[in-house]
Structure formats: C-alpha cells, structure tokens
Design an enzyme around this catalytic site. Structure first.
Site, mmCIF file in Angstrom:
data_model
loop_
_atom_site.group_PDB
_atom_site.id
_atom_site.type_symbol
_atom_site.label_atom_id
_atom_site.label_comp_id
_atom_site.label_asym_id
_atom_site.label_seq_id
_atom_site.Cartn_x
_atom_site.Cartn_y
_atom_site.Cartn_z
ATOM 1 N N CYS A 171 0.807 -1.224 0.000
ATOM 2 C CA CYS A 171 0.000 0.000 0.000
ATOM 3 C C CYS A 171 0.838 1.271 0.000
ATOM 4 C CB CYS A 171 -0.955 -0.028 1.181
ATOM 5 S SG CYS A 171 -1.977 -1.504 1.136
ATOM 6 N N HIS A 311 -2.223 8.321 6.173
ATOM 7 C CA HIS A 311 -2.448 6.973 5.624
ATOM 8 C C HIS A 311 -3.787 6.453 6.148
ATOM 9 C CE1 HIS A 311 -1.537 3.227 3.741
ATOM 10 N NE2 HIS A 311 -1.640 2.552 4.872
ATOM 11 N N GLU A 322 0.156 5.746 13.519
ATOM 12 C CA GLU A 322 0.556 6.889 12.682
ATOM 13 C C GLU A 322 0.539 8.192 13.496
ATOM 14 O OE1 GLU A 322 -2.005 7.497 9.296
ATOM 15 O OE2 GLU A 322 -0.633 8.924 8.358
ATOM 16 N N LYS A 343 -9.351 8.459 2.885
ATOM 17 C CA LYS A 343 -9.840 7.083 2.660
ATOM 18 C C LYS A 343 -11.245 6.915 3.226
ATOM 19 C CE LYS A 343 -5.359 4.707 2.371
ATOM 20 N NZ LYS A 343 -4.359 5.715 2.795
ATOM 21 N N HIS A 348 -9.706 2.423 0.501
ATOM 22 C CA HIS A 348 -8.259 2.248 0.447
ATOM 23 C C HIS A 348 -7.885 1.638 -0.904
ATOM 24 C CE1 HIS A 348 -4.220 1.529 1.301
ATOM 25 N NE2 HIS A 348 -4.288 0.646 2.286
ATOM 26 N N PHE A 409 2.003 -3.248 3.848
ATOM 27 C CA PHE A 409 2.340 -4.576 4.374
ATOM 28 C C PHE A 409 3.792 -4.874 4.017
ATOM 29 C CE2 PHE A 409 -2.175 -6.660 4.192
ATOM 30 C CZ PHE A 409 -2.534 -5.973 5.328
#
Lengths: 422, 80
Positions: A171, A311, A322, A343, A348, A409
């Site tokens: 991502c 994010h 975050e 998002k 996402h 990831f």
C-alpha cells in the site's frame, strides 16, 4: 523556491477514482465529503463476508475503446486515463517522441506502481483456462498481469525513454513511485517524470483474503459509514480502486516552457519497520524514522507543515500508530497540522492510494483547503491530533507545506512532502 | 460451406473487435501487421476467433504465412 534543475515541481495532475473520472470531480467530491463506497451488487459478492467497496465513479470502458481495454488490465486502464489527464494538464499536446514535442524523450520517465498488479487478469484467465481450454487464454495475459504493465503502458503512451519503473511496496507503492520520480529528476536522470499509483483488485479472492486477515470492515449494513478512520468504532479498511498520477518536472524545465506550477515536490522520507509482515509497528517508531529521514534529507522545516493527508486506513492499530509517530517526530508542531483521512471517502486503493492522495495533497495546497474526514462520530481518545471533520477547512495563507503518508504490508513507510511555490 | 464474401466479412468483424479497425477497411490485400494494427499477440487472437467462427484448425506454424487478409480467407476456404 529556486528554478534550478534540482528543484522539483508538480505541473500536471490526473485522477480516476471512486469520486470522479478526473481530478476536478474527485476534488469536488473530497471537499464536499462525498463517500464513494457502495454495496457490491455482483453475484459473486452475495456469499462473501465483505460486500462493500469503492468502485471507480466512471467505467474505464466508457473512456478507452474496447480493442484497447481487451489488452490492458483494469489497473493499467485506470493509470492510462489518469496519466493522459495529467499529461494534458501539464500542457503537453503530443507524446515526447512525436514531431513538435516540447520534451526530450530521452529526458522523460514514467514511474507508476500498483500493490498487486494485474490480479484480476490472472484470476480471470485461469478461469478461462479451466472453463474454455488452452487456446482461449489471451495472448495478452502476461503483458497485462505483470506489475510493471501500468508503468510500461504509460511510458509507451507519452514516449518515455529515460526509464520506466515500478517500485512495489504493497500500500506504499504509489507513494514510493512518486518519491522515486522526484529522485530521478533531482539526480539529473530526467527533466520530466509522470508518476503515480493505480489499483484494481475488487474481486472475490483479494477481498476474501484481506477479510480473512481481519483487515477489512464488515459493515455491509451501512457502506458509507464503513470507512471511519480515527473513530472508536472503526473495524478495518474498505477496498477502493482507481489511479492518481502527477507530472513532476525540474523547476528549470517548467520555467523554461512557462508551465503552470501547482507546488514544489520537496522530497520523501523512507524507512522500514523490521517488525512484522502485516502488522503495523504499534509505537509508530518506523513511521517516525521515515518522518525524521524527510526532515534530514530536505530543507523542509517542521513549522511549515500545515496539512497532512494521512495513511489512516480505518484499522484499529494503524490509525493510532501513525498519530503516535507524528507526535514522536513533530512534537507540538502536530497541533498546527490539519489532518485529513480521505480514505473515509475513497476507500483504500492499496498501491493506488499514494497516487490519488498525492493528487489530493497537491490540490489541498493549490486551493488551500483540507478535505474533511467522514464518520468520525466518536473520536478515539488515543488520536491526539487535529483531525479535520465535518466540513473542509481553509489552510493558512503564506508559504505552507503538506505531507502525504503511505505505509504498506511488509513494513514500508513513505512520507512525501509538497510545498506552495508562490 | 461459407462463400469468400462471407469469410471476408466474418474476418472483418473479428479484426474490428480485436484491433478496432473499421470493418470496411479490412480488405483482401491488406497486411495484418502493416495496415490493420494487428501485432503478433493480437494475431493469435484473430486466429483463435477465426477457428471458432469458421470451424477450421489453423496450425501455429501456418500463422506466419497469413500475411494478408486474402491469405487468411484462402486458407479458411481451403481447410473448412
């Protein structure tokens, strides 16, 4: 900002997203707090636990002729549409290889990434093999499914000969592509680079696989409330699809041709967690290192940062890690950063996220407006930061900077920084 | 058994679908590669579609000999 060949600016933008078929309609959706999340109506969705996603607002087949869509994976279709928009928006009328071009093709690059590549092509063609036999498998299968296909097709479209690249980091891929492009210009390899991210993974296998990781929201009853970053009731991300692409250019090249400049692309901060293949590092230490790298490697001042496109995927752990990282690295400066989690509207887009969120970040600086975050009905008390909720918020006048965070990831952390040029 | 005109118009529909060339531009003397934007990958698609449509087998090593639309029409008529 100086107009030298090592300073990088943004001169074009393009987007094909759940909120609109171009950057203008996407921005209009973002500032007005529109959700692109819908219930999936396909037959295959009936029997799986997650039945919501954010499809593109426009079908790419309505934009690209059928003889081209049959040889392009959906992710490459999105990228091509967004890249064409960005290229035209930057004022380029032909491919660099065409007569009369104002760009030297040998100084033009393309860096477009996706997290999963042509996964629907791969799965669909395996179905064709099983159901119809060997002869029916498309000879375009390999060039469609390879992860570098969107970059290669964009490169072919614009005539890029300085290099075509595809960094892959789940991502964070789209953001890593844009960071790579900034470095191509800064290190003197290119004058102009078209860069961004794309993803097209709305298919039962990726959805079930993410769902089995407990990573996705299962709020099928209220799709538009499912993506709720920072809210106490958040239960995972909602899968989106689409692409965001920008044109990066050396300030010298842009000035020489009188190009309109959206903002400066200041640089990137990178790090990796070395923690877990899929879990975020809970203290935010890895993200904080990426932020530290950004401030060490650029002339960006912490006090300049007025906006962050976070994010914030709407997962219980990730959103908080975050924010902790921001506090750790930026301290009290966090209090003057208007944070948007777009998002909540687009879902996402995995490897496409860095692309469309960079477009959103660039436009936030351009219009001096931070989009709202939807569905923050009950703010998680661990979120010790200024989240823009309700309505879009005006950003300050004068020189300001904005950040775009993307994590993937594998423990990849990418922070991109942009700054007003006027 | 299809006539020459039927095979030509069937092939024209296939080329239109695969390469986006208007069917009326698909004529006997046209080269697949040079005139009709059918590259080697798309030619495989044309061959498979023609096999299904005309009930004919076009072996892989025969495909390189089908340079023009006329070559393909003649092969299909001779082998179906």
């Amino acid at each position: 900002m100086t107009n030298d060949s090592r300073t990088v600016v943004v001169t074009g933008i393009g987007a094909f997203t759940p909120l609109g078929g171009d950057a203008a309609s996407t921005w209009e959706g973002l500032v007005n707090g529109r959700s692109g999340v819908r219930l999936l109506v396909e037959d295959w969705a009936a029997d799986i636990p997650v039945r919501i996603a954010a499809r593109t607002a426009v079908e790419p087949g309505d934009v690209i002729p059928k003889h081209q869509t049959r040889r392009l994976d959906r992710s490459a279709q999105f990228a091509l549409i967004a890249a064409r928009e960005a290229w035209a928006d930057a004022g380029f009328e032909t491919a660099a290889t065409a007569p009369g071009s104002t760009v030297d093709p040998d100084r033009l690059g393309a860096v477009v990434a996706s997290g999963i590549g042509g996964v629907t092509t791969l799965l669909d063609q395996y179905d064709v093999l099983k159901e119809k036999g060997v002869r029916s498998v498309s000879p375009h299968t390999v060039p469609m499914l390879m992860p570098n296909s969107p970059a290669a097709n964009v490169g072919l479209e614009i005539g890029a000969r300085a290099g075509v690249h595809t960094p892959v980091s789940a991502c964070a891929s789209g953001a890593e592509a844009i960071g790579y492009a900034i470095e191509m210009i800064r290190t003197g390899r290119a004058d102009v680079v078209v860069a961004g991210g794309t993803e097209a993974a709305i298919h039962p296998l990726p959805i079930v696989a993410f769902s089995n990781m407990m990573a996705m929201s299962k709020n099928n009853e209220d799709p538009q409330a499912a993506s709720r970053p920072y809210d106490k009731a958040r239960d995972g991300f909602v899968l989106g699809e689409g692409a965001g692409v920008i044109v990066l250019e050396s300030a010298a090249h842009a000035a020489a041709r009188g190009a309109r400049v959206y903002c400066e692309a200041v640089g990137q901060g990178l790090s990796s967690d070395a923690h877990h293949i899929a879990q975020p590092e809970p203290t935010g230490a890895g993200i904080a290192r990426a932020l530290a790298h950004l401030f060490e490697s650029t002339d960006l001042d912490k006090a300049e940062v007025a906006h962050l496109n976070a994010h914030a995927t709407s997962t219980p752990q990730g959103d908080v890690a975050e924010i902790k990282a921001l506090r750790k690295e930026l301290g009290d400066h966090v209090d003057h950063i208007a944070i948007s989690a777009t998002k909540s509207m687009t879902g996402h887009l995995l490897g496409g996220a860095g692309g469309i969120e960079t477009v959103a970040t660039v436009l936030a600086l351009h219009h001096r407006q931070a989009p709202p975050t939807l569905n923050v009905d009950d703010l998680d008390p661990e979120v010790d930061a200024d989240i823009v909720t309700g309505e879009a918020r005006k950003l300050p006048t004068g020189p300001i900077a904005a950040l775009n965070n993307s994590f993937g990831f594998g423990g990849h952390n990418v922070v991109l920084a942009f700054r007003t040029a006027d | 058994m299809a006539t020459k005109d039927e095979v030509l118009s069937g092939l024209a529909e296939i080329v239109n679908e695969i390469a986006g060339i208007p069917a009326e531009d698909v004529e006997l003397d046209k080269s697949f590669t040079d005139d009709l934007d059918v590259d080697s990958l798309s030619m495989v698609e044309v061959v498979v579609a023609a096999e299904e449509r005309f009930g004919v087998k076009i072996p892989d090593d025969e495909v390189k000999n089908l340079k023009t639309v006329g070559d393909a029409v003649d092969f299909i008529l001779a082998n179906s």
